[in-house]
Design a protein around this motif. Structure first.
Motif, PDB file in Angstrom:
ATOM      1  N   ARG A   1      -4.544 -17.243   5.832  1.00 54.73           N
ATOM      2  CA  ARG A   1      -5.281 -16.109   5.269  1.00 54.73           C
ATOM      3  C   ARG A   1      -6.780 -16.329   5.276  1.00 54.73           C
ATOM      4  O   ARG A   1      -7.546 -15.394   5.506  1.00 54.73           O
ATOM      5  CB  ARG A   1      -4.818 -15.856   3.832  1.00 54.73           C
ATOM      6  CG  ARG A   1      -3.468 -15.211   3.797  1.00 54.73           C
ATOM      7  CD  ARG A   1      -3.222 -14.645   2.424  1.00 54.73           C
ATOM      8  NE  ARG A   1      -2.294 -13.530   2.539  1.00 54.73           N
ATOM      9  CZ  ARG A   1      -1.249 -13.352   1.733  1.00 54.73           C
ATOM     10  NH1 ARG A   1      -1.032 -14.193   0.760  1.00 54.73           N
ATOM     11  NH2 ARG A   1      -0.463 -12.312   1.910  1.00 54.73           N
TER      12      ARG A   1
ATOM     13  N   TYR B   1      -5.941  -9.158   4.388  1.00 57.90           N
ATOM     14  CA  TYR B   1      -6.619  -8.962   3.123  1.00 57.90           C
ATOM     15  C   TYR B   1      -6.347 -10.186   2.281  1.00 57.90           C
ATOM     16  O   TYR B   1      -5.306 -10.790   2.404  1.00 57.90           O
ATOM     17  CB  TYR B   1      -6.051  -7.745   2.387  1.00 57.90           C
ATOM     18  CG  TYR B   1      -6.182  -6.466   3.111  1.00 57.90           C
ATOM     19  CD1 TYR B   1      -7.334  -5.701   2.976  1.00 57.90           C
ATOM     20  CD2 TYR B   1      -5.142  -5.990   3.901  1.00 57.90           C
ATOM     21  CE1 TYR B   1      -7.442  -4.501   3.628  1.00 57.90           C
ATOM     22  CE2 TYR B   1      -5.254  -4.793   4.559  1.00 57.90           C
ATOM     23  CZ  TYR B   1      -6.404  -4.040   4.423  1.00 57.90           C
ATOM     24  OH  TYR B   1      -6.502  -2.853   5.056  1.00 57.90           O
ATOM     25  N   HIS B   2      -7.260 -10.541   1.456  1.00 59.59           N
ATOM     26  CA  HIS B   2      -6.963 -11.650   0.562  1.00 59.59           C
ATOM     27  C   HIS B   2      -6.077 -11.156  -0.560  1.00 59.59           C
ATOM     28  O   HIS B   2      -6.372 -10.202  -1.245  1.00 59.59           O
ATOM     29  CB  HIS B   2      -8.247 -12.270   0.020  1.00 59.59           C
ATOM     30  CG  HIS B   2      -8.990 -12.963   1.093  1.00 59.59           C
ATOM     31  ND1 HIS B   2      -8.674 -14.227   1.522  1.00 59.59           N
ATOM     32  CD2 HIS B   2      -9.995 -12.539   1.898  1.00 59.59           C
ATOM     33  CE1 HIS B   2      -9.463 -14.564   2.513  1.00 59.59           C
ATOM     34  NE2 HIS B   2     -10.275 -13.550   2.762  1.00 59.59           N
ATOM     35  N   PHE B   3      -4.973 -11.835  -0.658  1.00 58.81           N
ATOM     36  CA  PHE B   3      -4.039 -11.505  -1.714  1.00 58.81           C
ATOM     37  C   PHE B   3      -4.575 -12.118  -2.984  1.00 58.81           C
ATOM     38  O   PHE B   3      -4.613 -13.323  -3.138  1.00 58.81           O
ATOM     39  CB  PHE B   3      -2.695 -12.125  -1.362  1.00 58.81           C
ATOM     40  CG  PHE B   3      -1.630 -11.899  -2.373  1.00 58.81           C
ATOM     41  CD1 PHE B   3      -1.882 -11.990  -3.727  1.00 58.81           C
ATOM     42  CD2 PHE B   3      -0.336 -11.573  -1.970  1.00 58.81           C
ATOM     43  CE1 PHE B   3      -0.887 -11.789  -4.648  1.00 58.81           C
ATOM     44  CE2 PHE B   3       0.644 -11.377  -2.902  1.00 58.81           C
ATOM     45  CZ  PHE B   3       0.385 -11.494  -4.229  1.00 58.81           C
ATOM     46  N   LYS B   4      -5.021 -11.310  -3.866  1.00 59.00           N
ATOM     47  CA  LYS B   4      -5.328 -11.843  -5.193  1.00 59.00           C
ATOM     48  C   LYS B   4      -4.813 -10.864  -6.221  1.00 59.00           C
ATOM     49  O   LYS B   4      -4.829  -9.651  -5.993  1.00 59.00           O
ATOM     50  CB  LYS B   4      -6.827 -12.091  -5.372  1.00 59.00           C
ATOM     51  CG  LYS B   4      -7.637 -10.860  -5.105  1.00 59.00           C
ATOM     52  CD  LYS B   4      -9.110 -11.034  -5.402  1.00 59.00           C
ATOM     53  CE  LYS B   4      -9.776  -9.700  -5.161  1.00 59.00           C
ATOM     54  NZ  LYS B   4     -11.076  -9.750  -4.612  1.00 59.00           N
ATOM     55  N   ALA B   5      -4.332 -11.402  -7.302  1.00 56.41           N
ATOM     56  CA  ALA B   5      -3.811 -10.526  -8.343  1.00 56.41           C
ATOM     57  C   ALA B   5      -4.987  -9.748  -8.929  1.00 56.41           C
ATOM     58  O   ALA B   5      -5.833 -10.313  -9.599  1.00 56.41           O
ATOM     59  CB  ALA B   5      -3.124 -11.341  -9.420  1.00 56.41           C
ATOM     60  N   ALA B   6      -5.054  -8.480  -8.577  1.00 53.48           N
ATOM     61  CA  ALA B   6      -6.122  -7.650  -9.120  1.00 53.48           C
ATOM     62  C   ALA B   6      -5.976  -7.625 -10.633  1.00 53.48           C
ATOM     63  O   ALA B   6      -4.875  -7.525 -11.159  1.00 53.48           O
ATOM     64  CB  ALA B   6      -6.010  -6.242  -8.556  1.00 53.48           C
TER      65      ALA B   6
ATOM     66  N   PRO C   1      -5.427  -6.321 -13.938  1.00 52.60           N
ATOM     67  CA  PRO C   1      -4.847  -5.033 -14.312  1.00 52.60           C
ATOM     68  C   PRO C   1      -5.895  -4.141 -14.964  1.00 52.60           C
ATOM     69  O   PRO C   1      -6.519  -4.517 -15.952  1.00 52.60           O
ATOM     70  CB  PRO C   1      -3.759  -5.404 -15.313  1.00 52.60           C
ATOM     71  CG  PRO C   1      -3.420  -6.826 -14.985  1.00 52.60           C
ATOM     72  CD  PRO C   1      -4.701  -7.447 -14.498  1.00 52.60           C
TER      73      PRO C   1
END
Lengths: 465, 465
Positions: B29, B86-91, B93
Motif C-alpha cells: 500500500r 487508497y490508504h486504509f485508515k479507520a476514519a 467516526p
C-alpha cells in the motif's frame, strides 16, 4: 305508517337494536323503503314493536352514522338518497388460483438458500426475548426511529468495523426488514431513470427487483477477477451491484486491484455508486475473512448491504444498509417518513444477542459446522465424481461444480430429481444468453445438509453423471 | 531479497501469520513493494523470520485471496498491479449532522399518533412468545410465504369478516411490516404514471409517500359526507385514497350513499381503484362499528389496508392489505420475489394472540379505556372552554376542536407549548392552500393521556384561548 313488521330473534344473542337496525337497512337495500320516505318516529316505532324507546334510538343512531337515514329538524327521520345499493352478501370464499404449490419434497436438497436451523440457539434467544418483554419497558412498543434503534445500530457498526473493516458511524446505518425492503428504500433515495450494472451471472432476485423499479439493467460479463471494468465503463451505468467477497453464484473473490478499479470508476462521476451486497462473508474457511469493498472506499461511494438471514436465520428479517454520507443527506430529504419495518422487540433482542457475545459464539459454531460440510462435499466430489471441477469454494455456503460430460444441465437436474436429489443449475443465474462454450454447472449449497446426507447425495449424483 | 524486517507483537493476541500478512499488505500500500516485484519464497521468508513455513504459507494465501499478490507457476509470488491504493485508515467516526433532535418533552401531549401502552398484555405476549420459541419448531426460522404465513392470514380474514364485514379469502391478504411498506409494494403492483386522489385534509404521510412514488397527487375537497365525488370525476384520478370509517383528521364517517357513489366511480373504468385505509375503526364508542367500504364492494375495486399499530402497538410493525382478485393476479405476475417483511416468530405470536381470543379481549379492554378518555375530553372541553366546537368524536383516537376566537393556530400551539401542552394543528393536514374562511382547529388525540392529564391539559389550554 310504513310496514315495519319484524320478527325478533330472541336466541341469536343479538341485541334488539341491532335487529331493528338490520331490518330497516335491508328494507332500504331491497328498495322497500325509498329515498325521501319518512320513518316512524322513535316513539311510535317503540310502541309498535313493544320495545323501549332507547332501543329504537340506538338503531336509528346507527343508521344515521352509516348514512342510511338522515334527520331533519322538527320533521323526523328520512331515507337518504343512495345512488345504487349493491346487495351485501357474504361472497362464498373462493379458493384463489394463485396459491403456490407446496414444493415437492426431496431427500437431499442442495439449495444455496437455506441455512442450518437445528443449531440455532433457541435457549439464548428465548431468554433474551423474555428479558426484553418485561412490563416496565413499554417504550419497546412505541414507534422507534425510522433508521432503527440507536443501540442496535451501534452494535452493528462495531460488528461491521471489527469483522468486515467497514468504516461507518451508527448514523449511516438503516435497519430494515430484509434486503428487498432496503432496495425498495434505496430506489426512493436514488430516484428514477437509473442504469444499474449487474455481474453476469448474478443473484437473480436482485435483477428482478431492479427490473421492477423500471431501472435500465445492464448485464456485465465477468472474468476471473469479477465484473469486467472495461464493460462497466461502456455500459454507461450509474450504479453497479457487486458481491466482491464471494460473488453469487461464481464464488469469485474480487482482488484488491479490481476493487480499486471499481472505486475509481465510481469516483469519476458525481452520481455513480457501488452497491456491495455482502451476503455471506461471515463464512470463510481458510485464513481471515476477506475485507469489504466499503473498507477501501474513501470517496463516499459504496452502499453496503448486509443481512442476518445467513448468519442467524432467514425468518429473522433483519438486514442493514450503510449509506455514504451524501446519500444519507438525500435519505433525510426524500424519505424520512417511511417508518422502520422491524419491530422494536426484535431489534432489542438482536442487539443484546450481538452485544453480549452470543452472535460471535453462534458464528464460530456455525463456521465449524459449515466448514465440515464444505470439506465433506469437496472430498465426496473428488471421491465419487469424474469429469467435474469445483470452483468458488472456501467461503460462503455453496460452491460451483462444472460438469465436463455430454449431459445438459436440464438432464442432470431431472435425473437427480428422480432419485430424490434436488440440484440447482447455474444457467438460471445468467441474464440473457449463456456465454459461448457454456458447460453445464451446478450450484451446490451444503448449509442445510448433514455430512452423511452430502455423501449420499453426491453418490446418487455420481449415478446420474 | 526485499527488506521484510518486521517486529512481531507477541502480546497483541494476533496470530503471527496475520502480522506477516498485515506487514506485507502495508508495504504494498505504501508503495515500498511495487507491482511486479517478486516476494521471497515461503521457505526463505520463514528462515529469515524464524517462523514455521506454514505460518508464511498462511500469510501468502491470504494475500493471494485478497489479490495483493499472484502466484506464477515455478517462478514464485509477485506483487499484483493495483490501479491505485487508497490508504486504509479507520476514519475517525464523524457525528452525522442528520441526527434527529430528541424531541422536547411535554407534560401533556395530545398526539393523535400514540396509543396507551401501559395496558399492553405483556404477560400474554411473553407466554405466547415462549411457547413459539420451542426447540423443535425450527421451521419458524426458515423463510416463509411472501404474503405471510397462511395461519395468520386465516386469522386475519376471520377477524376482518366478523368485525369489519370485509369479504376476502386468506389468499387475498398480504401481511407486511407497516402500511408504508404495503404502499411501496402496491406501487410495484399498480405501476407508474398513476394519478391518485386524496381527501383534503388528509393523512400527510400518505401524501408524502404517494409523492415519493412520482404519482400525480390531486387534493380533493371534502363536504360533510367526505370526498366530493364531482371533484373526483373532474380530477381524472385512477386511484382514490380514502378513510371512510373515521377520516383523518376530520373524523367524518362516510355515509352509505357517498360510498356507493365512490364505488360507482371506480367501476366506470377498468384501471380505477379505491384504497380504503381503515386505520382506527376498531374503536367506536357509540353503537356498532361502521362497516368497511370493502364490505359494499362487489366490483373487485377496493384495496383494503389495516394495521395492528393502533389496536396493539405501533412497534409491532404488522399491517395487512386485502387485494382485489385482479390485483392479486398482478401481484403474482409483477412482484412475487419480494420476501415477506415480517419475522415468522412475530407472525406466529400474533396469530395465536388473535386465534385464542386475547386480541378481542385486549380490544374490549382498550375500547373501555379509550371511551373513558374520549368522554373525559368531551366533558372537559364543555366545562373549561368557550368559543370552541368539537367534531369527529365518538370513534377513533382523536377528535377535532374548532376554535372560533381571534387567535391563530400557531399562536395557540406556541402558547400551550410554553405551558407544557403539546397540541397539533389541523392546518398541517391540508395539501396546498387552506380553504377560504379557515378557522383554527386542533387535532386532539387522547389515547396516550390519563383522565387527570386530559383535564389538566385542557385547563391549561383554557388559559391560552
Amino acid at each position: 305508517m310504513i310496514d315495519l313488521v319484524m320478527e325478533f330473534d330472541a336466541h341469536g344473542g343479538r341485541h334488539l337494536y341491532e335487529q331493528i337496525y338490520d331490518h330497516i337497512k335491508e328494507e332500504i337495500r331491497k328498495g322497500n323503503l325509498l329515498c325521501g320516505e319518512r320513518l316512524p318516529s322513535t316513539r311510535m316505532l317503540a310502541d309498535y314493536l313493544q320495545v323501549s324507546r332507547s332501543t329504537v334510538d340506538m338503531a336509528y343512531e346507527q343508521l344515521l352514522s352509516e348514512g342510511y337515514i338522515e334527520s331533519r329538524p322538527y320533521k323526523g327521520f328520512f331515507v337518504c338518497k343512495i345512488e345504487e345499493l349493491y346487495h351485501f352478501k357474504a361472497a362464498a370464499p373462493q379458493k384463489s388460483e394463485y396459491v403456490r404449490q407446496s414444493p415437492r419434497r426431496f431427500l437431499y436438497d442442495f439449495s444455496p438458500n437455506v441455512v442450518e436451523l437445528g443449531s440455532f440457539p433457541f435457549g439464548t434467544w428465548k431468554k433474551i426475548t423474555k428479558e426484553t418483554l418485561i412490563d416496565d419497558r413499554k417504550e419497546m412498543f412505541a414507534l422507534g426511529h425510522p433508521q432503527g434503534d440507536m443501540d442496535l445500530r451501534i452494535s452493528i457498526s462495531h460488528y461491521l468495523h471489527t469483522s468486515r473493516g467497514v468504516n461507518c458511524t451508527p448514523e449511516q446505518i438503516i435497519v430494515g426488514a430484509g434486503n428487498d425492503y432496503l432496495l425498495l428504500l434505496l430506489e426512493k433515495i436514488l430516484g428514477r431513470n437509473i442504469c444499474v450494472a449487474l455481474e453476469n451471472p448474478t443473484y437473480k432476485r436482485a435483477y428482478r427487483i431492479f427490473h421492477s423499479f423500471g431501472y435500465h439493467v445492464k448485464a456485465i460479463p465477468m472474468d476471473e477477477n469479477g465484473m469486467r471494468v472495461d464493460a462497466l465503463y461502456e455500459s454507461e451505468a450509474d450504479l453497479a451491484y457487486v458481491m466482491p467477497s464471494h460473488q453469487f453464484p461464481t464464488g469469485i473473490i474480487m482482488p484488491i486491484g479490481r476493487r480499486m478499479e471499481l472505486l475509481r470508476w465510481a469516483a469519476r462521476e458525481e452520481q455513480r455508486y457501488l452497491i456491495e451486497d455482502d451476503y455471506d462473508s461471515e463464512f470463510r474457511y481458510r485464513g481471515k475473512p476477506i475485507p469489504s469493498l466499503q473498507a477501501s472506499d474513501h470517496e463516499d461511494k459504496v452502499i453496503y448491504i448486509g443481512t442476518f438471514s445467513k448468519a442467524i436465520a432467514p425468518a429473522i428479517r433483519i438486514s442493514y444498509m450503510v449509506l455514504p454520507q451524501r446519500l444519507l443527506a438525500r435519505y433525510w430529504e426524500r424519505c424520512p417518513f417511511f417508518s422502520s419495518t422491524v419491530s422494536r422487540i426484535d431489534q432489542s433482542v438482536l442487539n443484546v444477542f450481538i452485544r453480549d457475545g452470543a452472535f460471535e459464539r453462534h458464528l464460530n459454531k456455525m463456521r465449524k459446522i459449515y466448514k465440515s460440510r464444505h470439506d465433506t462435499l469437496l472430498a465426496c466430489c473428488r471421491k465419487y465424481l469424474k469429469d467435474v471441477t469445483i470452483s468458488g469454494e472456501n467461503g460462503g455456503l455453496h460452491m460451483i461444480m462444472h460438469c465436463h460430460g455430454d449431459q445438459t444441465e436440464e438432464e442432470l437436474l431431472r435425473l437427480a430429481g428422480e432419485k430424490g436429489v434436488r440440484l440447482y443449475g447455474m444457467s438460471d443465474t445468467y441474464i440473457g444468453r449463456l456465454p459461448e462454450n457454456w458447460q453445464p454447472a451446478l450450484i451446490l449449497g451444503y448449509a442445510g445438509l448433514k455430512e452423511s446426507e452430502i455423501e449420499t447425495g453426491i453418490r446418487i449424483l455420481s449415478d446420474c453423471i
